[in-house]
Scaffold this motif. Structure first.
Motif, mmCIF file in Angstrom:
data_model
loop_
_atom_site.group_PDB
_atom_site.id
_atom_site.type_symbol
_atom_site.label_atom_id
_atom_site.label_comp_id
_atom_site.label_asym_id
_atom_site.label_seq_id
_atom_site.Cartn_x
_atom_site.Cartn_y
_atom_site.Cartn_z
ATOM 1 N N MET A 71 0.851 -1.192 0.000
ATOM 2 C CA MET A 71 0.000 0.000 0.000
ATOM 3 C C MET A 71 0.883 1.237 0.000
ATOM 4 O O MET A 71 1.988 1.213 0.550
ATOM 5 C CB MET A 71 -0.867 0.044 1.265
ATOM 6 C CG MET A 71 -1.744 -1.171 1.453
ATOM 7 S SD MET A 71 -2.551 -1.133 3.067
ATOM 8 C CE MET A 71 -4.056 -0.326 2.636
ATOM 9 N N VAL A 72 0.366 2.330 -0.599
ATOM 10 C CA VAL A 72 1.140 3.580 -0.654
ATOM 11 C C VAL A 72 0.298 4.718 -0.078
ATOM 12 O O VAL A 72 -0.891 4.830 -0.399
ATOM 13 C CB VAL A 72 1.508 3.928 -2.124
ATOM 14 C CG1 VAL A 72 2.372 5.192 -2.177
ATOM 15 C CG2 VAL A 72 2.220 2.764 -2.811
ATOM 16 N N PHE A 73 0.898 5.552 0.767
ATOM 17 C CA PHE A 73 0.186 6.706 1.330
ATOM 18 C C PHE A 73 0.993 7.977 1.115
ATOM 19 O O PHE A 73 2.229 7.940 1.167
ATOM 20 C CB PHE A 73 -0.063 6.502 2.836
ATOM 21 C CG PHE A 73 -1.091 5.443 3.111
ATOM 22 C CD1 PHE A 73 -2.438 5.757 3.147
ATOM 23 C CD2 PHE A 73 -0.708 4.124 3.285
ATOM 24 C CE1 PHE A 73 -3.394 4.775 3.374
ATOM 25 C CE2 PHE A 73 -1.653 3.127 3.515
ATOM 26 C CZ PHE A 73 -3.004 3.454 3.554
ATOM 27 N N ASP A 74 0.264 9.075 0.896
ATOM 28 C CA ASP A 74 0.908 10.367 0.731
ATOM 29 C C ASP A 74 1.440 10.827 2.087
ATOM 30 O O ASP A 74 0.655 11.026 3.016
ATOM 31 C CB ASP A 74 -0.134 11.359 0.178
ATOM 32 C CG ASP A 74 0.412 12.764 0.090
ATOM 33 O OD1 ASP A 74 1.654 12.926 0.119
ATOM 34 O OD2 ASP A 74 -0.400 13.703 -0.022
ATOM 35 N N ALA A 75 2.759 10.997 2.180
ATOM 36 C CA ALA A 75 3.348 11.381 3.467
ATOM 37 C C ALA A 75 3.697 12.865 3.513
ATOM 38 O O ALA A 75 4.355 13.319 4.451
ATOM 39 C CB ALA A 75 4.591 10.540 3.740
ATOM 40 N N ASP A 76 3.241 13.616 2.513
ATOM 41 C CA ASP A 76 3.530 15.047 2.477
ATOM 42 C C ASP A 76 2.464 15.819 3.261
ATOM 43 O O ASP A 76 1.829 16.732 2.738
ATOM 44 C CB ASP A 76 3.603 15.508 1.014
ATOM 45 C CG ASP A 76 4.396 16.802 0.886
ATOM 46 O OD1 ASP A 76 4.923 17.277 1.904
ATOM 47 O OD2 ASP A 76 4.472 17.334 -0.238
ATOM 48 N N GLN A 77 2.223 15.382 4.467
ATOM 49 C CA GLN A 77 1.266 16.007 5.374
ATOM 50 C C GLN A 77 1.716 15.684 6.808
ATOM 51 O O GLN A 77 2.730 15.017 6.977
ATOM 52 C CB GLN A 77 -0.153 15.512 5.092
ATOM 53 C CG GLN A 77 -0.254 14.007 4.884
ATOM 54 C CD GLN A 77 -1.644 13.552 4.440
ATOM 55 O OE1 GLN A 77 -2.617 14.254 4.637
ATOM 56 N NE2 GLN A 77 -1.730 12.369 3.868
ATOM 57 N N SER A 78 0.975 16.124 7.799
ATOM 58 C CA SER A 78 1.466 15.913 9.169
ATOM 59 C C SER A 78 1.432 14.422 9.530
ATOM 60 O O SER A 78 0.614 13.668 8.994
ATOM 61 C CB SER A 78 0.600 16.698 10.155
ATOM 62 O OG SER A 78 -0.609 15.989 10.372
ATOM 63 N N PRO A 79 2.323 13.990 10.446
ATOM 64 C CA PRO A 79 2.341 12.582 10.857
ATOM 65 C C PRO A 79 0.966 12.097 11.325
ATOM 66 O O PRO A 79 0.572 10.963 11.028
ATOM 67 C CB PRO A 79 3.344 12.560 12.004
ATOM 68 C CG PRO A 79 4.245 13.720 11.754
ATOM 69 C CD PRO A 79 3.398 14.771 11.096
ATOM 70 N N MET A 80 0.216 12.955 12.022
ATOM 71 C CA MET A 80 -1.111 12.539 12.496
ATOM 72 C C MET A 80 -2.064 12.316 11.328
ATOM 73 O O MET A 80 -2.848 11.352 11.324
ATOM 74 C CB MET A 80 -1.658 13.601 13.462
ATOM 75 C CG MET A 80 -2.896 13.157 14.208
ATOM 76 S SD MET A 80 -2.720 11.520 14.970
ATOM 77 C CE MET A 80 -2.165 11.982 16.593
ATOM 78 N N GLN A 81 -1.981 13.187 10.310
ATOM 79 C CA GLN A 81 -2.833 13.006 9.128
ATOM 80 C C GLN A 81 -2.468 11.707 8.396
ATOM 81 O O GLN A 81 -3.344 10.970 7.956
ATOM 82 C CB GLN A 81 -2.683 14.197 8.169
ATOM 83 C CG GLN A 81 -3.431 15.429 8.634
ATOM 84 C CD GLN A 81 -3.066 16.656 7.805
ATOM 85 O OE1 GLN A 81 -1.903 16.872 7.467
ATOM 86 N NE2 GLN A 81 -4.059 17.453 7.480
ATOM 87 N N VAL A 82 -1.174 11.439 8.291
ATOM 88 C CA VAL A 82 -0.738 10.204 7.619
ATOM 89 C C VAL A 82 -1.265 9.000 8.393
ATOM 90 O O VAL A 82 -1.818 8.052 7.816
ATOM 91 C CB VAL A 82 0.811 10.119 7.510
ATOM 92 C CG1 VAL A 82 1.225 8.855 6.778
ATOM 93 C CG2 VAL A 82 1.394 11.340 6.828
ATOM 94 N N CYS A 83 -1.122 9.059 9.715
ATOM 95 C CA CYS A 83 -1.573 7.969 10.576
ATOM 96 C C CYS A 83 -3.079 7.733 10.396
ATOM 97 O O CYS A 83 -3.526 6.582 10.258
ATOM 98 C CB CYS A 83 -1.222 8.306 12.023
ATOM 99 S SG CYS A 83 -1.808 7.107 13.194
ATOM 100 N N THR A 84 -3.849 8.812 10.381
ATOM 101 C CA THR A 84 -5.303 8.693 10.226
ATOM 102 C C THR A 84 -5.650 8.048 8.887
ATOM 103 O O THR A 84 -6.525 7.174 8.810
ATOM 104 C CB THR A 84 -5.963 10.098 10.328
ATOM 105 O OG1 THR A 84 -5.519 10.689 11.538
ATOM 106 C CG2 THR A 84 -7.468 10.018 10.320
ATOM 107 N N GLU A 85 -4.970 8.485 7.831
ATOM 108 C CA GLU A 85 -5.211 7.902 6.501
ATOM 109 C C GLU A 85 -4.943 6.393 6.502
ATOM 110 O O GLU A 85 -5.711 5.608 5.964
ATOM 111 C CB GLU A 85 -4.262 8.548 5.470
ATOM 112 C CG GLU A 85 -4.742 9.860 4.914
ATOM 113 C CD GLU A 85 -6.120 9.745 4.284
ATOM 114 O OE1 GLU A 85 -6.266 8.917 3.373
ATOM 115 O OE2 GLU A 85 -7.039 10.452 4.732
#
Ligand code: S3P
Length: 168
Positions: free
Chosen positions: A149-163
Motif C-alpha cells: 500500500m502507498v500513502f501520501d506522506a507530504d502532510q502531518s504525521p497525524m494526518q498520515v496515521c489517520t489515513e
C-alpha cells in the motif's frame, strides 16, 4: 493462537517512518520497533558510528540480520531504515509476516526536512542535494515494487496515521 501481521513502514529518509510508526502503534495498541534503533541497541553504537568504523557493507549485514529477527515477531509496527526495503531479501523476509506500507514524499519535501540533518551518513557529503536526488530516483521504483500500500506522506504525521488507519 491467532497471529497478527506486522505493519512495516517503508520510504526514503525523512518520510516520517518512525514518527508515523509510533502514532500508528499507539492508536492500534501495538508495539513499535524502529529497525535502526534495534541495530543501535544491539551493537551499542549509532548508525553513523557503524558506517564510520565498519562501512556501509557491515551496516547492510546488520540490517539484514535485524530484518530476519524482526520478521519473527507478530503484531508489531516496524519502521524500516531508508535502505532496508531496497534489498529483495529483506522485502521477502518482512513481507512473509507483514504488510509493507510506503510513505510517499516528493524529493523537495525530503530536502527541506533533512536540510540541517547530520545523522544520515549517506547524505553527509558536500554534494548532499545531488546525492539525495540520485538516491531518491534510484530507490522510489524499488519502494513501489516492495509496497502493498502507498500513502501520501507530504502532510502531518497525524494526518498520515489517520489515513493509514482508515485503510487498513
Ligand atoms: C539509510 C537510512 C537510515 C539508516 C541508514 C541508511 C538509507 O534510516 O538506516 O542511515 O540507506 O537510506 P532512515 O530512513 O530512518 O533515516
Amino acid at each position: 493462537m491467532k497471529k497478527t501481521k506486522n505493519i512495516i513502514l517503508c520510504g526514503f529518509m525523512g518520510c516520517g517512518k518512525s514518527t508515523v510508526g509510533i502514532l500508528l502503534a499507539k492508536k492500534n495498541g501495538m508495539a513499535f520497533i524502529d529497525l535502526d534503533a534495534y541495530i543501535e541497541k544491539k551493537e551499542n553504537m549509532t548508525v553513523s558510528e557503524i558506517f564510520e568504523k565498519f562501512g556501509e557493507e557491515r551496516f547492510r549485514e546488520l540490517e539484514r540480520q535485524a530484518a530476519r529477527e524482526l520478521s519473527a515477531k507478530n503484531g508489531v509496527v516496524i519502521a524500516a531504515g531508508g535502505g532496508t526495503l531496497t534489498f529483495q531479501e529483506n522485502v521477502d523476509v518482512l513481507r512473509k509476516n507483514g504488510t509493507i506500507i510506503l510513505l510517499d514524499l516528493p524529493v523537495e519535501t525530503v530536502a527541506r526536512r533533512l536540510e540541517n540533518d547530520t545523522t544520515r551518513p549517506l547524505l553527509n557529503r558536500p554534494d548532499k542535494d545531488e546525492a539525495m536526488k540520485e538516491l531518491y530516483n534510484k530507490r522510489m521504483p524499488l519502494y513501489r515494487a516492495a509496497a502493498d500500500m502507498v500513502f501520501d506522506a507530504d502532510q502531518s504525521p497525524m494526518q498520515v496515521c489517520t489515513e493509514i488507519m482508515k485503510n487498513i
